[in-house]
Motif scaffolding. Sequence first.
Motif, mmCIF file in Angstrom:
data_model
loop_
_atom_site.group_PDB
_atom_site.id
_atom_site.type_symbol
_atom_site.label_atom_id
_atom_site.label_comp_id
_atom_site.label_asym_id
_atom_site.label_seq_id
_atom_site.Cartn_x
_atom_site.Cartn_y
_atom_site.Cartn_z
ATOM 1 N N ARG A 102 -1.970 1.469 9.724
ATOM 2 C CA ARG A 102 -2.431 2.854 9.666
ATOM 3 C C ARG A 102 -3.508 3.122 10.716
ATOM 4 N N SER A 143 -0.574 7.631 -1.688
ATOM 5 C CA SER A 143 -1.601 7.558 -0.636
ATOM 6 C C SER A 143 -2.142 6.144 -0.467
ATOM 7 N N ASP A 193 0.002 4.359 2.130
ATOM 8 C CA ASP A 193 0.441 5.208 3.237
ATOM 9 C C ASP A 193 0.015 4.570 4.554
ATOM 10 N N ARG A 203 1.312 5.205 7.492
ATOM 11 C CA ARG A 203 1.651 6.017 8.658
ATOM 12 C C ARG A 203 0.446 6.180 9.574
ATOM 13 N N GLU A 239 -1.643 8.158 12.749
ATOM 14 C CA GLU A 239 -1.945 9.575 12.977
ATOM 15 C C GLU A 239 -0.783 10.281 13.657
ATOM 16 N N ARG A 265 1.873 10.952 11.063
ATOM 17 C CA ARG A 265 1.446 12.003 10.128
ATOM 18 C C ARG A 265 1.339 13.367 10.792
ATOM 19 N N SER A 294 4.702 9.288 2.635
ATOM 20 C CA SER A 294 4.354 7.882 2.530
ATOM 21 C C SER A 294 5.594 7.072 2.180
#
Length: 723
Positions: free
Chosen positions: A199, A296, A299, A301, A303, A306, A321
């Motif tokens: 992330r 969350s 998650d 992912r 930036e 997202r 997610s």
Amino acid sequence: MGLLSEGSPLSWEETKALADHVREHGVNQFINLYHRLKDRQGDILKWGDEVEYIIVKFDDENRVARVALRAQELLAQLNEKELADPKGVKSLWRPEYGAYMIEGTPGKPFGGLMAHFNLVEANMRYRREEVTELLAKDECVMSITNFPRLGAPNFTFPLAQPRPEDPLSSARSLYFPDEAIFPGHPRFKTLTRNIRKRRGEKVSIKLKVFKDVKTKLPVEGAPPGEPDVVLLDAMGFGMGCCCLQLTFQACNITEARRLYDQLAPLCPIMLALTAASPIYRGYLTESDCRWNVISSSVDCRTEEERGLKPLDKQKFRIAKSRYDSIDSYLSPEGAKYNDVPLTYDEEVYKRLVEGGIDHLLAQHVAHLFIRDTVSLFSEKVHQNDNEDTDHFENIQSTNWQTMRFKPPPPNSSIGWRVEFRPCEAQISDFENAAIVCFVVLLTRVILSYQLNFLTPISKVDENMQTAQKRDACRKEKFWFRKSSKTTEQRAAKAQAQAAAQAAAQAQSNGKAATLNGSNGLANGNGSENGDQEEQQPLTNGSAKLNGHGNTNGTATNGTNGTNGTSNGSSNGADSDHTDTDDEENELYQLLTINEIFNGKPNVFPGLVPLIRSYLQSMEVDTDTHCTIEQYLRFIEKRAAGELITTATWMREQVLSHPDYKQDSVVSERINYDLLKRIQGIQQGKQVEPALLGQGYHSKTKTKDFIPPALQKQLAKNGCCEEK
């Protein structure tokens, strides 16, 4: 929790470098597995539950309750029985994310007999007692979704402190110490570390605080500009929650795909009904459920993914997610309800289609494979794609969705399965058993009456968010499919037909019927035109629930060509899969939970009445009938608002506590008293009419065995199943 491979975990940098390797070989493994098993037919109904538990330690002198970090020690003792007698144990135990969590399942799956519904609660009681025997007097095993003060100061025993600045810490959390992560398998800390590193920052879980008259803002730790947010910053806040899950074995791949689709719209409905987690980090929040918290918490992912930065290093913008509701239906009937654009890896999709996978299943797998592996072990890097499936399962098992479509394991007697994942853990074994039996019965009704609950994915997504709102079970409305004109006619026809067959053949040999769902309530080898040649009368308690109808069609993979058009299971125009009875824009209405479960005139007959209609056509032994009826009464009363959800009950306990200061804070004393009260409910010492009614939880006739007299009858009728 998913695939628990043995071995040495690779660093994130090593794992990242092998992402394409895992993806490539995972796709190969799925294609090979699919072609080996696509024609598999005739698996009987088997099903089982998974209940996750939290171990709590009470300090009665100081009136404090903490999570006890004893899971590894307890599992070593609990697993001794399985190691000594793998086929004879009544329960199986596995680790979960938290060092204070364990997961229990039945020792073997339940099967297709009605009498099996009377075993579920007794087996859950046995599991709880089995753990309790290993605990100290000041400890308790609890089936609660979330420990209310998880992440608050000093919530663990032994005490452990977060180390946010420690580069060796997996979570780097301000609130959740690494010691609270299960230490007995490297997967859990590896996932924690790698999700954070992929992330590019710690996970960020944001919950709105419940604003009472004296709530202090900003909430401690609230992000800048968001004073009313309770911030959680570690995977443990989500994966450290407990849930109740079910897995069903289907007769073939087509039935598995159909059940996957038909149950998906029910996921938010069951989430609302089972809501049980309104408190996080010691604060009352505006949410009643764990779902967005877990979503969350894993998650990973970036930036770019997202949508916060333009795509550069990443390939995809990803809407959700890797833990969320499903994104597409798998059955041909569901295709037109895939109304949300699906992000999938086109190269993977192309390989799958070229490998003989139909469009719907190919896009499903290609969607799963937009995710990178976040946990890899050195011993599992190089595999035989013709025999192994670990790379496929590596990606599959870290896509945690409301439903999971599960291919058979290699070299196994296990068939095609679906996993139902949304439900929150309930306080008592009675409640958990009621939820489990209700969902299993619902699958049989879906197959028997050919019901169609398909709802556009966009509306299912909307329902998932609605389900988590405060007191959604009583106050919110959900998009739900109206029944077509044929639904009640077909249900009544199937019920009358089965009753007539039973009466007409009452003088015959009494051989028990197999309930092969999709063609009515009697033997599914017949059809709804009254064909009775192979249909047998139902004998008391020996009815089977296999629910496997004419789902294999003529296509070997359950579909017919790349468009995924099925030749089986729909029984032509007399099926809810057609929309001929309604205009497309009038197929769905916003209904309350009460209306969905108990019915709304001229709109939907109700899930509970449909199950009761199904059961009226079957003779069941008295004890099982009593148990099922208590479960259905509980479900209908909770849906009607006569009984409240666990989440609402917990809120009321906090708000009415003499130490509550109207500030949204659940103090150590309030937490202690709340958990003590829950302990009393679990033990049957504390009566809570608002939660369970007047003694309903003590009136079932659940047993941990099928009575000998019934076993003799089953054997006589040729329905005896392996003990």
